[in-house]
Design an enzyme around this catalytic site. Structure first.
Site, PDB file in Angstrom:
ATOM      1  CG  ASP A 107      -2.038   7.449   0.642  1.00 56.95           C
ATOM      2  OD1 ASP A 107      -1.311   8.445   0.665  1.00 56.95           O
ATOM      3  OD2 ASP A 107      -2.728   7.127  -0.344  1.00 56.95           O
ATOM      4  CG  ASP A 130      -1.761   1.195   1.372  1.00 57.71           C
ATOM      5  OD1 ASP A 130      -2.289   1.667   0.352  1.00 57.71           O
ATOM      6  OD2 ASP A 130      -1.889   1.703   2.500  1.00 57.71           O
TER       7      ASP A 130
END
Length: 208
Positions: free
Chosen positions: A5, A3
């Site tokens: 963020d 991922d």
């Protein structure tokens, strides 16, 4: 599979600050659970949600305005998580890396270029490019498809409730690196194969 963020970039506080201000400036009302609900949503989904909070603009205008502000903040400084660059480069040696992010493509490219990490990933996917954002598995499944990999043979690194649910729904083994300010819900954290205190604990030996 990474991922972006909250895992590689400490961007959730920036997203919250920018979207809170945007909502207030345009007649909306930020709710106590708004930030938690927004985490993992695709651009179209969160723009529609902010519109529902009373923002007096159409969702496409909301998305454009917020992303413009985020890009401006990133031009000043990309708030990388401690150890992000070192961890990605360490794992990229002899392994195929992908990225599935809820950030718009524009911001993904800005961050990876600024960090010098663009060449470390065989595929990067924004949930703008799939039908559904997290917690649906679409982004992770698309990243695996682009890389020619079986999702069940992949390990995903996530921080948020919706991200953990997304990677797990894709059939991936999930490593959680919770953000101290935005910890995932207990039921989402329970989906993780391993829970790590920070990126420095994400080693090649663990992945093996």
């Amino acid at each position: 599979m990474f991922d972006l963020d909250g895992v590689l970039v400490d961007s959730e506080p920036v997203w919250e600050e920018v979207r809170r201000a945007f909502v207030a400036e345009h007649g909306g009302t930020w709710q106590p659970d708004t930030q938690a609900r927004l985490m993992g949503m695709s651009t179209g989904e969160w723009a529609a949600y902010l519109h529902e909070l009373g923002v007096r603009l159409e969702p496409d205008e909301i998305a454009r305005g917020v992303v413009d502000r985020m890009a401006a903040r990133y031009r000043d400084e990309v708030p990388l998580m401690p150890g992000a660059v070192e961890t990605v480069r360490r794992l990229a040696e002899g392994r195929t890396l992908g990225l599935a992010s809820s950030s718009p493509r524009r911001l993904i490219d800005v961050v990876l270029d600024a960090a010098g990490l663009a060449g470390c990933f065989a595929a990067t996917v924004s949930t703008e490019e799939v039908e559904r954002g997290k917690p649906a598995p679409d982004g992770y499944l698309e990243a695996a498809r682009r890389m020619g990999l079986d999702p069940r043979g992949c390990v995903a690194v996530e921080d948020s409730s919706n991200g953990l649910r997304s990677a797990h729904a894709a059939g991936m083994r999930v490593i959680a690196v919770p953000h101290p300010r935005y910890p995932p819900a207990p039921d989402a954290l329970a989906l993780a194969w391993r829970v790590l205190p920070d990126l420095s604990a994400l080693t090649p030996d663990l992945i093996r």
